[in-house]
Design an enzyme around this catalytic site. Structure first.
Site, PDB file in Angstrom:
ATOM      1  N   ARG A 181       0.878  -1.168  -0.063  1.00 47.01           N
ATOM      2  CA  ARG A 181      -0.009   0.113   0.017  1.00 47.01           C
ATOM      3  C   ARG A 181       1.058   1.273  -0.089  1.00 47.01           C
ATOM      4  O   ARG A 181       0.416   2.141  -0.540  1.00 47.01           O
ATOM      5  CB  ARG A 181      -1.028   0.101   1.099  1.00 47.01           C
ATOM      6  CG  ARG A 181      -1.706   1.247   1.397  1.00 47.01           C
ATOM      7  CD  ARG A 181      -2.537   1.337   2.809  1.00 47.01           C
ATOM      8  NE  ARG A 181      -1.562   1.149   3.916  1.00 47.01           N
ATOM      9  CZ  ARG A 181      -0.898   1.928   4.382  1.00 47.01           C
ATOM     10  NH1 ARG A 181      -0.921   3.193   4.309  1.00 47.01           N
ATOM     11  NH2 ARG A 181      -0.078   1.596   5.557  1.00 47.01           N
TER      12      ARG A 181
ATOM     13  N   HIS B 135      13.445   3.110  22.163  1.00 47.51           N
ATOM     14  CA  HIS B 135      13.203   4.394  22.974  1.00 47.51           C
ATOM     15  C   HIS B 135      11.888   3.755  23.613  1.00 47.51           C
ATOM     16  O   HIS B 135      10.767   4.114  23.190  1.00 47.51           O
ATOM     17  CB  HIS B 135      12.770   5.551  21.696  1.00 47.51           C
ATOM     18  CG  HIS B 135      12.701   6.898  22.393  1.00 47.51           C
ATOM     19  ND1 HIS B 135      11.974   7.784  21.837  1.00 47.51           N
ATOM     20  CD2 HIS B 135      13.190   7.345  23.674  1.00 47.51           C
ATOM     21  CE1 HIS B 135      12.141   9.003  22.672  1.00 47.51           C
ATOM     22  NE2 HIS B 135      12.982   8.564  23.710  1.00 47.51           N
TER      23      HIS B 135
ATOM     24  N   GLU C 166       2.915   5.880  24.460  1.00 43.30           N
ATOM     25  CA  GLU C 166       1.857   5.426  23.609  1.00 43.30           C
ATOM     26  C   GLU C 166       0.729   4.426  24.188  1.00 43.30           C
ATOM     27  O   GLU C 166      -0.328   4.469  24.074  1.00 43.30           O
ATOM     28  CB  GLU C 166       2.498   4.582  22.436  1.00 43.30           C
ATOM     29  CG  GLU C 166       1.417   4.498  21.454  1.00 43.30           C
ATOM     30  CD  GLU C 166       1.860   3.116  20.311  1.00 43.30           C
ATOM     31  OE1 GLU C 166       2.580   2.415  20.721  1.00 43.30           O
ATOM     32  OE2 GLU C 166       1.647   3.387  19.193  1.00 43.30           O
TER      33      GLU C 166
ATOM     34  N   TRP D 170       3.051   8.915  15.805  1.00 41.24           N
ATOM     35  CA  TRP D 170       1.799   9.006  15.215  1.00 41.24           C
ATOM     36  C   TRP D 170       1.503  10.225  14.318  1.00 41.24           C
ATOM     37  O   TRP D 170       0.380  10.286  13.697  1.00 41.24           O
ATOM     38  CB  TRP D 170       0.548   8.681  16.206  1.00 41.24           C
ATOM     39  CG  TRP D 170       0.349   7.431  16.462  1.00 41.24           C
ATOM     40  CD1 TRP D 170       0.756   6.620  17.625  1.00 41.24           C
ATOM     41  CD2 TRP D 170      -0.166   6.338  15.636  1.00 41.24           C
ATOM     42  NE1 TRP D 170       0.647   5.365  17.536  1.00 41.24           N
ATOM     43  CE2 TRP D 170      -0.206   5.174  16.360  1.00 41.24           C
ATOM     44  CE3 TRP D 170      -0.910   6.323  14.484  1.00 41.24           C
ATOM     45  CZ2 TRP D 170      -0.575   3.787  16.007  1.00 41.24           C
ATOM     46  CZ3 TRP D 170      -1.416   5.060  13.957  1.00 41.24           C
ATOM     47  CH2 TRP D 170      -1.233   3.652  14.560  1.00 41.24           C
TER      48      TRP D 170
ATOM     49  N   TYR E 226      -7.387   2.473  18.000  1.00 37.78           N
ATOM     50  CA  TYR E 226      -7.231   1.742  19.480  1.00 37.78           C
ATOM     51  C   TYR E 226      -7.944   2.085  20.662  1.00 37.78           C
ATOM     52  O   TYR E 226      -8.825   1.571  21.354  1.00 37.78           O
ATOM     53  CB  TYR E 226      -5.656   1.371  19.825  1.00 37.78           C
ATOM     54  CG  TYR E 226      -4.967   0.790  18.568  1.00 37.78           C
ATOM     55  CD1 TYR E 226      -5.278  -0.591  18.311  1.00 37.78           C
ATOM     56  CD2 TYR E 226      -4.234   1.489  17.797  1.00 37.78           C
ATOM     57  CE1 TYR E 226      -4.404  -1.083  17.281  1.00 37.78           C
ATOM     58  CE2 TYR E 226      -3.519   1.048  16.562  1.00 37.78           C
ATOM     59  CZ  TYR E 226      -3.524  -0.254  16.404  1.00 37.78           C
ATOM     60  OH  TYR E 226      -2.908  -0.887  15.274  1.00 37.78           O
TER      61      TYR E 226
ATOM     62  N   ARG F  16     -12.416 -18.627  29.014  1.00 34.32           N
ATOM     63  CA  ARG F  16     -11.547 -18.559  27.734  1.00 34.32           C
ATOM     64  C   ARG F  16     -12.030 -17.553  26.862  1.00 34.32           C
ATOM     65  O   ARG F  16     -12.027 -17.584  25.505  1.00 34.32           O
ATOM     66  CB  ARG F  16     -11.876 -20.136  27.063  1.00 34.32           C
ATOM     67  CG  ARG F  16     -11.309 -21.111  27.880  1.00 34.32           C
ATOM     68  CD  ARG F  16     -11.966 -22.870  27.447  1.00 34.32           C
ATOM     69  NE  ARG F  16     -13.047 -22.691  27.651  1.00 34.32           N
ATOM     70  CZ  ARG F  16     -13.530 -23.782  27.692  1.00 34.32           C
ATOM     71  NH1 ARG F  16     -13.127 -24.998  27.806  1.00 34.32           N
ATOM     72  NH2 ARG F  16     -14.960 -24.240  27.976  1.00 34.32           N
TER      73      ARG F  16
ATOM     74  N   CYS G 238      -3.343  -2.646  13.568  1.00 31.49           N
ATOM     75  CA  CYS G 238      -2.492  -3.672  13.235  1.00 31.49           C
ATOM     76  C   CYS G 238      -2.487  -4.672  14.085  1.00 31.49           C
ATOM     77  O   CYS G 238      -2.427  -5.829  14.258  1.00 31.49           O
ATOM     78  CB  CYS G 238      -1.202  -3.029  12.987  1.00 31.49           C
ATOM     79  SG  CYS G 238      -0.958  -2.094  11.402  1.00 31.49           S
TER      80      CYS G 238
ATOM     81  N   ARG H 116      -2.251  -8.488  12.671  1.00 34.65           N
ATOM     82  CA  ARG H 116      -2.396  -8.738  11.248  1.00 34.65           C
ATOM     83  C   ARG H 116      -1.539  -8.600  10.128  1.00 34.65           C
ATOM     84  O   ARG H 116      -1.096  -8.829   9.018  1.00 34.65           O
ATOM     85  CB  ARG H 116      -3.878  -8.307  10.693  1.00 34.65           C
ATOM     86  CG  ARG H 116      -3.816  -6.605  10.741  1.00 34.65           C
ATOM     87  CD  ARG H 116      -4.745  -6.112   9.915  1.00 34.65           C
ATOM     88  NE  ARG H 116      -4.769  -4.617   9.936  1.00 34.65           N
ATOM     89  CZ  ARG H 116      -4.033  -3.912   9.066  1.00 34.65           C
ATOM     90  NH1 ARG H 116      -3.307  -4.339   8.075  1.00 34.65           N
ATOM     91  NH2 ARG H 116      -3.685  -2.732   9.124  1.00 34.65           N
ATOM     92  N   SER H 117      -0.735  -7.396  10.457  1.00 36.43           N
ATOM     93  CA  SER H 117       0.443  -6.687   9.404  1.00 36.43           C
ATOM     94  C   SER H 117       1.413  -6.068  10.391  1.00 36.43           C
ATOM     95  O   SER H 117       1.346  -5.442  11.243  1.00 36.43           O
ATOM     96  CB  SER H 117      -0.432  -5.449   8.899  1.00 36.43           C
ATOM     97  OG  SER H 117       0.682  -4.873   7.990  1.00 36.43           O
TER      98      SER H 117
ATOM     99  N   ASP I 242       5.437  -4.635  10.676  1.00 31.58           N
ATOM    100  CA  ASP I 242       6.634  -3.891  10.205  1.00 31.58           C
ATOM    101  C   ASP I 242       7.823  -4.645  10.977  1.00 31.58           C
ATOM    102  O   ASP I 242       7.767  -3.853  12.290  1.00 31.58           O
ATOM    103  CB  ASP I 242       6.421  -2.382  10.257  1.00 31.58           C
ATOM    104  CG  ASP I 242       7.641  -1.575   9.928  1.00 31.58           C
ATOM    105  OD1 ASP I 242       8.479  -2.027   9.833  1.00 31.58           O
ATOM    106  OD2 ASP I 242       7.504  -0.341   9.612  1.00 31.58           O
TER     107      ASP I 242
ATOM    108  N   ASN J  28       5.730  -3.136  19.221  1.00 30.92           N
ATOM    109  CA  ASN J  28       4.524  -3.781  19.773  1.00 30.92           C
ATOM    110  C   ASN J  28       4.629  -4.804  20.637  1.00 30.92           C
ATOM    111  O   ASN J  28       3.877  -5.203  21.389  1.00 30.92           O
ATOM    112  CB  ASN J  28       3.709  -4.458  18.361  1.00 30.92           C
ATOM    113  CG  ASN J  28       3.576  -3.552  17.421  1.00 30.92           C
ATOM    114  OD1 ASN J  28       3.719  -3.513  16.265  1.00 30.92           O
ATOM    115  ND2 ASN J  28       2.685  -2.451  17.794  1.00 30.92           N
TER     116      ASN J  28
ATOM    117  N   HIS K 112       6.430  -8.527   7.441  1.00 29.49           N
ATOM    118  CA  HIS K 112       7.274  -7.882   6.179  1.00 29.49           C
ATOM    119  C   HIS K 112       8.483  -7.036   6.911  1.00 29.49           C
ATOM    120  O   HIS K 112       8.345  -6.474   7.594  1.00 29.49           O
ATOM    121  CB  HIS K 112       6.508  -7.144   5.464  1.00 29.49           C
ATOM    122  CG  HIS K 112       5.520  -6.282   6.083  1.00 29.49           C
ATOM    123  ND1 HIS K 112       4.098  -6.555   6.376  1.00 29.49           N
ATOM    124  CD2 HIS K 112       5.515  -5.013   6.463  1.00 29.49           C
ATOM    125  CE1 HIS K 112       3.739  -5.599   6.975  1.00 29.49           C
ATOM    126  NE2 HIS K 112       4.348  -4.561   6.900  1.00 29.49           N
ATOM    127  N   ILE K 113       9.510  -6.746   5.834  1.00 27.71           N
ATOM    128  CA  ILE K 113      10.570  -6.011   6.091  1.00 27.71           C
ATOM    129  C   ILE K 113      10.481  -5.014   4.966  1.00 27.71           C
ATOM    130  O   ILE K 113      10.295  -5.673   3.910  1.00 27.71           O
ATOM    131  CB  ILE K 113      11.792  -6.675   6.363  1.00 27.71           C
ATOM    132  CG1 ILE K 113      11.880  -7.614   7.382  1.00 27.71           C
ATOM    133  CG2 ILE K 113      13.118  -5.818   6.145  1.00 27.71           C
ATOM    134  CD1 ILE K 113      13.140  -8.521   7.584  1.00 27.71           C
TER     135      ILE K 113
ATOM    136  N   ALA L 174       7.411   3.860   6.850  1.00 28.23           N
ATOM    137  CA  ALA L 174       6.562   3.928   5.520  1.00 28.23           C
ATOM    138  C   ALA L 174       5.308   4.349   5.861  1.00 28.23           C
ATOM    139  O   ALA L 174       4.470   3.636   6.513  1.00 28.23           O
ATOM    140  CB  ALA L 174       6.338   2.403   4.847  1.00 28.23           C
TER     141      ALA L 174
END
Ligand SMILES: Nc1nc(=O)c2c([nH]1)NC[C@@H]1CN(c3ccc(C(=O)N[C@@H](CCC(=O)O)C(=O)O)cc3)CN21
Ligand SMILES: O=c1ccn([C@H]2C[C@H](O)[C@@H](COP(=O)(O)O)O2)c(=O)[nH]1
Length: 264
Positions: free
Chosen positions: A21, A51, A58, A80, A94, A126, A146, A166-167, A169, A177, A207-208, A263
């Site tokens: 994207r 950091h 955050e 952000w 979020y 559960r 994400c 889900r995605s 970096d 994260n 992904h990288i 990105a």
């Protein structure tokens, strides 16, 4: 953080180059899992300096239910900025979904407060889940969540937590994260008088970005160092009571920081 280095290596070796994207280009694999036993130390990268202040601020911002970057900026956090509109708003991201999920009949659900209550009242449940993935509000969000779902489990006196991202970096976002959810797990465990157990990180599109390849190669030449310790120096009355000064990291001796462009 050997597991993180193995993930970098796996994406570099097995990944497929493909467009994305942002127009940057990535190398990606689908599906990966890592497990960190929090009793063995706090999972923050040692092969580049992170950091941590930005990560804590955050997380406190998410827990405030805040979705405007003003408070982040007041605390000198700019991660952000690129996604906010001219008023600083990010839409119902979020903070909104965690603390003020709105239902079709006009109620709001505080998923975090309910999670704490549920862990305390029904530890064997559960159904201890929090989701930021609200299909009805995705269009209004400046960036789709994400780290979109997490679940906790109480086994014995331990609180485990699993995140579904889900995605991912891997160079810039994932280290943030992992540390962020490990912190949240420590806070939840403290509030519920439990010991922190395993943090399980599960990634979807992992992904990288192609403009991080050189940084990743440098990082892969570095040896991981012992993990630091994270102490919560005070037990606030509720999950809402934490402040930056409550988090004390000791024995963190990482390799130097490595810069990389985000990105957008
Ligand atoms: N491409 C992309 N990757 C991400 O990780 C990401 C997004 N977009 N969009 C939304 C948020 C914002 N996040 C970000 C944004 C920037 C940094 C970053 O630039 N980190 C620097 C230090 C910045 C600082 O602490 O002030 C780093 O070197 O880790 C990290 C996470 C995570 N998310
Ligand atoms: O906490 C975060 C937030 C974002 N990311 C990364 C993952 C992707 O590289 C982009 C989001 O792009 P999509 O096209 O919406 O997937 O941001 C992250 O790793 N961690």
């Amino acid at each position: 953080m050997q597991q993180y280095l193995e993930l970098l290596q796996r994406v570099m070796d097995e990944g497929t180059d493909r467009p994305d994207r942002t127009g940057t280009g990535t190398r990606a694999v689908f599906g990966h899992q890592m497990r960190f036993n929090l009793a063995k130390g706090f999972p923050v990268l040692t092969t580049k300096k992170l950091h941590l202040r930005s990560i804590i601020v955050e997380l406190l911002w998410f827990l405030r239910g805040d979705t405007n970057i003003k408070w982040l900026k007041e605390h000198k956090v700019s991660i952000w900025d690129e996604w906010a509109d001219e008023n600083g708003d990010l839409g119902p991201v979020y903070g909104k979904q965690w603390r003020h999920w709105t239902t079709s009949d006009g109620r709001t659900i505080d998923q975090i407060a309910e999670l704490v209550q549920q862990i305390k009242r029904d530890p064997n449940s559960r159904r201890q889940l929090v989701t930021a993935w609200n299909p009805g509000e995705l269009q209004q969000m400046k960036l789709a969540p994400c780290h979109c779902l997490f679940q906790t489990a109480v086994i014995g006196n331990k609180l485990h937590l699993q995140l579904y991202q889900r995605s991912c970096d891997v160079f810039l976002g994932v280290p943030f994260n992992i540390a962020s959810y490990a912190l949240l797990q420590l806070m939840l465990a403290q509030q519920c008088d439990l010991e922190p157990g395993d943090f399980v990180w599960t990634g979807g599109d992992v992904h990288i970005y192609s403009n991080h390849f050189e940084q990743v190669k440098l990082q892969l030449t570095r040896d991981p160092r012992p993990l630091p310790k994270m102490n919560l120096v005070r037990k606030p009355d509720s999950i809402d009571g934490y402040v930056l000064e409550d988090f004390q990291l000791t024995d963190y001796e990482p390799h130097p920081h490595i810069k990389g462009a985000v990105a957008v």
